[in-house]
Enzyme design. Structure first.
Site, PDB file in Angstrom:
ATOM      1  CE  LYS A   1     -19.259  84.972 -20.793  1.00  0.00           C
ATOM      2  NZ  LYS A   1     -20.353  85.112 -21.866  1.00  0.00           N
TER       3      LYS A   1
ATOM      4  CD  GLU B   1     -30.644  83.521  -9.740  1.00  0.00           C
ATOM      5  OE1 GLU B   1     -30.936  82.591 -10.023  1.00  0.00           O
ATOM      6  OE2 GLU B   1     -30.820  84.624 -10.526  1.00  0.00           O
TER       7      GLU B   1
ATOM      8  CB  CYS C   1     -33.197  80.116 -12.241  1.00  0.00           C
ATOM      9  SG  CYS C   1     -33.423  81.988 -11.773  1.00  0.00           S
TER      10      CYS C   1
ATOM     11  CD  GLU D   1     -32.371  75.152 -13.884  1.00  0.00           C
ATOM     12  OE1 GLU D   1     -31.167  75.137 -14.189  1.00  0.00           O
ATOM     13  OE2 GLU D   1     -33.153  76.125 -13.392  1.00  0.00           O
TER      14      GLU D   1
HETATM   15  P1  ADP Z   1     -27.003  78.154 -19.651  1.00  0.00           P
HETATM   16  O1  ADP Z   1     -26.726  76.731 -19.240  1.00  0.00           O
HETATM   17  O2  ADP Z   1     -28.295  78.677 -19.025  1.00  0.00           O
HETATM   18  O3  ADP Z   1     -26.602  78.622 -21.120  1.00  0.00           O
HETATM   19  P2  ADP Z   1     -24.303  78.756 -18.578  1.00  0.00           P
HETATM   20  O4  ADP Z   1     -24.025  78.523 -17.146  1.00  0.00           O
HETATM   21  O5  ADP Z   1     -23.788  77.657 -19.359  1.00  0.00           O
HETATM   22  O6  ADP Z   1     -25.846  78.740 -18.565  1.00  0.00           O
HETATM   23  O7  ADP Z   1     -24.003  80.040 -18.777  1.00  0.00           O
HETATM   24  C1  ADP Z   1     -24.210  81.268 -18.286  1.00  0.00           C
HETATM   25  C2  ADP Z   1     -23.246  82.303 -18.349  1.00  0.00           C
HETATM   26  O8  ADP Z   1     -21.915  81.697 -18.102  1.00  0.00           O
HETATM   27  C3  ADP Z   1     -22.794  82.556 -19.953  1.00  0.00           C
HETATM   28  O9  ADP Z   1     -22.538  83.995 -19.964  1.00  0.00           O
HETATM   29  C4  ADP Z   1     -21.749  81.843 -20.234  1.00  0.00           C
HETATM   30  O10 ADP Z   1     -20.840  82.212 -21.146  1.00  0.00           O
HETATM   31  C5  ADP Z   1     -20.917  81.621 -19.200  1.00  0.00           C
HETATM   32  N1  ADP Z   1     -20.060  80.467 -18.809  1.00  0.00           N
HETATM   33  C6  ADP Z   1     -20.123  79.174 -19.106  1.00  0.00           C
HETATM   34  N2  ADP Z   1     -19.372  78.507 -19.089  1.00  0.00           N
HETATM   35  C7  ADP Z   1     -18.237  79.358 -18.182  1.00  0.00           C
HETATM   36  C8  ADP Z   1     -17.089  79.026 -17.816  1.00  0.00           C
HETATM   37  N3  ADP Z   1     -16.474  77.957 -17.604  1.00  0.00           N
HETATM   38  N4  ADP Z   1     -16.541  80.154 -17.153  1.00  0.00           N
HETATM   39  C9  ADP Z   1     -17.237  81.358 -16.854  1.00  0.00           C
HETATM   40  N5  ADP Z   1     -18.183  81.532 -17.449  1.00  0.00           N
HETATM   41  C10 ADP Z   1     -18.973  80.648 -18.040  1.00  0.00           C
END
Ligand code: ADP
Length: 500
Positions: A195, A270, A304, A402
């Site tokens: 994804k 990660e 990161c 962060e």
């Molecule tokens: P950032 O804060 O750097 O945008 P996220 O951790 O929100 O990073 O997102 C990283 C990835 O995790 C993206 O592909 C996002 O769509 C996905 N993501 C966000 N929320 C969820 C969730 N509840 N379950 C699974 N994947 C998620």
């Protein structure tokens, strides 16, 4: 569909790709979302919509997982010889390399980073990763083990692919993160549902076209575009997925762990960081200034492992802060496709607001701005100036959390004992990386041992190689990416014992 605006600097092949009707890749076919829904993709340099991509939801996740399950359980992939698997991965690397310019452009347009950086870093590193892991396909093996049991036994281990892997990636290095995830899982013989991040889906969709061209059997790699809650969450929770590999925020990492608990799928993560860069009084000062500035400002601080806490010995503190501030002030902000660009916009409006909010909160809590600040001077786009904060204290949000933007907190230290500065550097919930800047070899090694983090760089920062394991201690994650170590993420070990 909304009105689309494409930067006139975009070249022919990229323009053709971006203006296509985008489809996801499921079971070897390019498909729309089951619901027919799509969502917009923005150019972060302007805030304009450049295209739309399908919005995967539970039904699409289900289809992709079933395709990956079938490909793993029945398909030719798991029965293919290791060398054939390796050759297919290598072919993907060749195709990617042939389209290097196009990928650099897509990445710049979608993520905001300078095209020149994507050309020398993101794309070549992704190519290297596929090649490095293609080589591992033929070298995954178990061991024979001497047993101390009373009878005569022949015992050995088999290393087998873990099965169907869900991979969820972020937006800071869209193509490279896809490569970090796909390459080792493919080398191990797994099948995958990837994804992409909703902010930056384009390079992953273009990669799906090359995956198809490279000749992976249907269902081996499935690529979805969608939001975290709508697509990521059902994927992480899916009962037919054996393992989830996630890169992103620590907050979402914790949700992934919970989602994975239903069928106890294996998890590697990660996550975030708040990495220290420690400059000792004997450091080669100009080198340390350039290096620590790049540690935080590379990729606009959207790394990161960004060196976001800068500890400098008090004897050289003013000089280093002045130097880093100077570097910050000289960095040319522009849209990523502008040839003069040294730093592009942040990836999204949400990140822009978050990062500016941190700078403002730092100032409210008493920090001083030595360079940059909350005002970018741009009337559109998500630009944030590289910012240096001083006068911080260890309890401030800007020091503890962060920021994921080009903001560094510079802090002097005077500790006579090494333990003192190690304690401060380790005073964080994270443990992803650190750098130490000194000419004293013994000190460099002692600090490397004393830091509780998965990576320590000496007189450098942000050096990556497909052969080097990368990952976090503490709340920075579980497991390692890259190197031989990442194979552990995608393999099960089976012990076979034969009574002779
Ligand atoms: P950032 O804060 O750097 O945008 P996220 O951790 O929100 O990073 O997102 C990283 C990835 O995790 C993206 O592909 C996002 O769509 C996905 N993501 C966000 N929320 C969820 C969730 N509840 N379950 C699974 N994947 C998620």
């Amino acid at each position: 569909m909304a009105t689309l605006t494409l930067d006139p600097r975009v070249s022919g092949p990229t323009a053709d790709f971006v203006s296509q009707r985008h489809q996801m890749y499921v079971d070897g076919r390019f498909v729309m979302a089951a619901s027919g829904s799509s969502f917009p993709v923005y150019n972060p340099a302007t805030g304009e919509v450049i295209t739309e991509v399908p919005e995967a939801e539970e039904e699409d996740v289900n289809r992709a997982v079933l395709a990956a399950r079938h490909a793993f359980d029945e398909g030719p992939w798991t029965r293919m010889s290791p060398s054939e698997r390796g050759r297919t991965i290598w072919k993907l690397a060749d195709l990617l390399e042939q389209h290097l310019e196009e990928f650099a452009e897509i990445e710049s347009l979608d993520n905001g980073k300078p095209r020149a950086v994507a050309r020398v870093a993101d794309v070549p590193l992704a190519v290297d990763m596929f090649r490095y892991m293609a080589g591992w396909s033929t070298k995954i093996s178990g061991k024979t083990l001497p047993l101390s049991a009373g009878r005569d036994f022949h015992a050995y281990t088999l290393r087998e692919p873990i099965g169907v892997v869900a991979q969820i990636i972020p937006w800071n290095f869209p193509l490279l993160m896809a490569a970090w995830k796909l390459a080792p899982a493919l080398a191990c013989g797994c099948t995958i549902v990837l994804k992409l991040a909703e902010q930056t889906p384009l390079s992953g969709l273009r990669l799906a076209q090359l995956i198809d061209e490279a000749g992976f059997p249907p269902g081996v790699v499935n690529v979805l575009t969608g939001y975290g809650e709508g697509a990521g969450a059902p994927l992480a929770a899916h009962e037919l997925v054996d393992k989830v590999a996630f890169t992103g925020s620590t907050e979402v990492g914790k949700l992934i762990v919970k989602a994975a608990a239903g069928n106890l799928k294996k998890v590697t993560l990660e996550l975030g960081g708040k990495s220290p860069a420690i400059v000792f009084a004997d450091a080669e000062i100009d080198h340390a200034i350039q290096g620590t500035a790049s540690a935080i400002f590379f990729n606009h601080g959207q790394c990161c492992c960004a060196g976001s806490r800068l500890y400098v010995h008090e004897k050289i503190f003013d000089q280093v802060v002045e130097g880093v501030s100077h570097v910050a002030g000289d960095i040319r902000l522009a849209p990523g496709l502008d040839p003069s660009c040294q730093m592009g916009p942040l990836v999204s409006d949400e990140q822009y607001r978050k990062v500016v909010g941190y700078i403002e909160s730092g100032v409210q809590e008493g920090a001083k701005i030595a360079a940059g600040g909350p005002v970018s001077g741009f009337d559109r786009g998500y630009f944030v100036r590289p910012t240096v904060l001083t006068n911080t204290n260890p309890s401030m949000k800007v020091v503890r959390e962060e920021i994921f933007g080009p903001v560094v907190c510079a802090v002097p230290f005077s500790d006579a004992e090494l333990e003192g500065i190690l304690k401060r550097a380790n005073d964080t919930a994270y443990g992803l990386a650190a750098s130490v800047w000194t000419r004293n070899l013994s000190l460099a090694h002692k600090v490397s041992r004393g830091i509780r983090a998965g990576t320590v760089w000496v007189n450098c920062h942000n050096v990556f190689d497909a052969s080097l394991p990368f990952g976090g201690y503490k709340q920075s994650g579980w497991g390692r990416e890259m190197g031989e170590e990442v194979l552990n993420n995608y393999l099960e070990t089976k012990a076979v014992t034969v009574a002779l």
